[in-house]
Enzyme design. Structure first.
Site, PDB file in Angstrom:
ATOM      1  N   CYS A  79      -3.869  71.869  53.295  1.00 38.85           N
ATOM      2  CA  CYS A  79      -4.879  71.046  53.164  1.00 38.85           C
ATOM      3  C   CYS A  79      -6.189  71.525  54.116  1.00 38.85           C
ATOM      4  O   CYS A  79      -6.612  72.607  53.812  1.00 38.85           O
ATOM      5  CB  CYS A  79      -4.463  69.671  53.440  1.00 38.85           C
ATOM      6  SG  CYS A  79      -5.871  68.402  52.734  1.00 38.85           S
ATOM      7  N   HIS A 203       0.224  68.271  50.725  1.00 35.69           N
ATOM      8  CA  HIS A 203       0.871  68.094  52.306  1.00 35.69           C
ATOM      9  C   HIS A 203       2.303  68.001  52.102  1.00 35.69           C
ATOM     10  O   HIS A 203       2.972  67.127  51.898  1.00 35.69           O
ATOM     11  CB  HIS A 203       0.539  66.757  53.022  1.00 35.69           C
ATOM     12  CG  HIS A 203      -0.843  66.554  53.338  1.00 35.69           C
ATOM     13  ND1 HIS A 203      -1.295  66.833  54.554  1.00 35.69           N
ATOM     14  CD2 HIS A 203      -1.996  66.389  52.605  1.00 35.69           C
ATOM     15  CE1 HIS A 203      -2.494  66.806  54.848  1.00 35.69           C
ATOM     16  NE2 HIS A 203      -3.244  66.392  53.589  1.00 35.69           N
ATOM     17  N   GLU A 205       4.498  68.421  54.306  1.00 43.15           N
ATOM     18  CA  GLU A 205       4.996  67.762  55.625  1.00 43.15           C
ATOM     19  C   GLU A 205       5.191  66.176  55.571  1.00 43.15           C
ATOM     20  O   GLU A 205       5.826  65.692  56.268  1.00 43.15           O
ATOM     21  CB  GLU A 205       4.148  68.203  56.673  1.00 43.15           C
ATOM     22  CG  GLU A 205       2.752  67.459  56.865  1.00 43.15           C
ATOM     23  CD  GLU A 205       1.729  68.119  56.164  1.00 43.15           C
ATOM     24  OE1 GLU A 205       0.647  67.569  56.280  1.00 43.15           O
ATOM     25  OE2 GLU A 205       2.070  68.863  55.249  1.00 43.15           O
TER      26      GLU A 205
END
Length: 253
Positions: A79, A203, A205
């Site tokens: 991002c 994302h 994560e």
């Protein structure tokens, strides 16, 4: 495997460290230029890109980050981190922001809109699935996300996302948009690789699927191919049930 650093100025660095931990790897928080000397690879997380750039400038990190990239060390930007790594960014706030560069691509900041326009989407990821196993798709979490509009000849596209022809790009009085570069295509690119550089507009994560982290770790290791079997079981967890995918977190770009 060498030491993996995570730029920890602002944003989702804790989530990246947690994902690395699930793979049995310790991530080291990086806030000062001299700390880059002690790591062999780096993750630049999502966050508010302008704020991250100002903090990086305050800590005099840009020269060291550029040197790290130019030395050919593995770096992954998610991002806002993708924006950092791009050679060119459009749709920026007035005055723009400093970039690290290295990825031969043009990124549009906030391409997908504001925080309330955040979304999740199933992305086809054939390269990731081939290397890491698991399903042929990855559930991408897009939070005020950028998109890649152009790539150079040496850039490998790993994922793209279809855009309706009537899509209106995000704009406001505080944002300058280069109209010619900002014309939507039928698809925009959301994940790329160039040498030892990796960039994702979404994302990973914030999901339970650790395949992108495993993919990056193999880029950072000469061993490769040694951990996939242990990772697939974690990767196949339904990311929609992960509480970290909520969009009200204030840390993202």
């Amino acid at each position: 495997m060498g030491v993996v650093g995570v730029l920890a100025l602002q944003g989702s660095f804790n989530e990246h460290i947690a994902a690395l931990r699930r793979l049995g790897v310790k991530g080291v928080e990086i806030r000062k230029p001299e700390q880059l000397q002690n790591i062999s690879s780096l993750i630049i997380p999502g966050g508010e890109s302008t704020t991250m750039a100002k903090l990086a400038e305050f800590h005099n990190l840009f020269p060291a980050l550029r040197e790290f990239v130019q030395m050919g060390k593995p770096v992954w930007g998610t991002c806002a981190g993708l924006i950092f790594l791009a050679n060119k960014a459009v749709g920026q706030k007035e005055g723009g922001q400093e970039l690290v560069g290295g990825l031969d691509c043009t990124v549009h900041r906030n391409y997908f809109g504001s925080q309330i326009q955040s979304f999740e989407a199933e992305l086809l990821v054939p390269e990731l699935a081939s290397e890491e196993g698991g399903p042929e798709t990855f559930r991408g979490v897009f939070i005020r996300a950028p998109a890649i509009l152009k790539v150079g000849s040496e850039v490998e596209v790993l994922a793209d996302y279809p855009i309706p022809s009537n899509k209106v790009l995000y704009s406001s009085s505080a944002v300058e948009i280069e109209e010619e570069s900002a014309v939507p295509e039928k698809k925009v690119i959301v994940a790329v690789k160039q040498g030892k550089l990796l960039g994702t507009a979404f994302h990973p994560e914030l999901t339970a699927d650790t395949r992108w982290h495993s993919y990056f770790l193999k880029m950072a290791s000469d061993l490769g191919g040694t951990t996939s079997n242990a990772i697939v079981a974690v990767s196949e967890v339904d990311s929609s049930s992960d509480p970290q995918t909520k969009y009200d977190l204030p840390i993202f770009r």
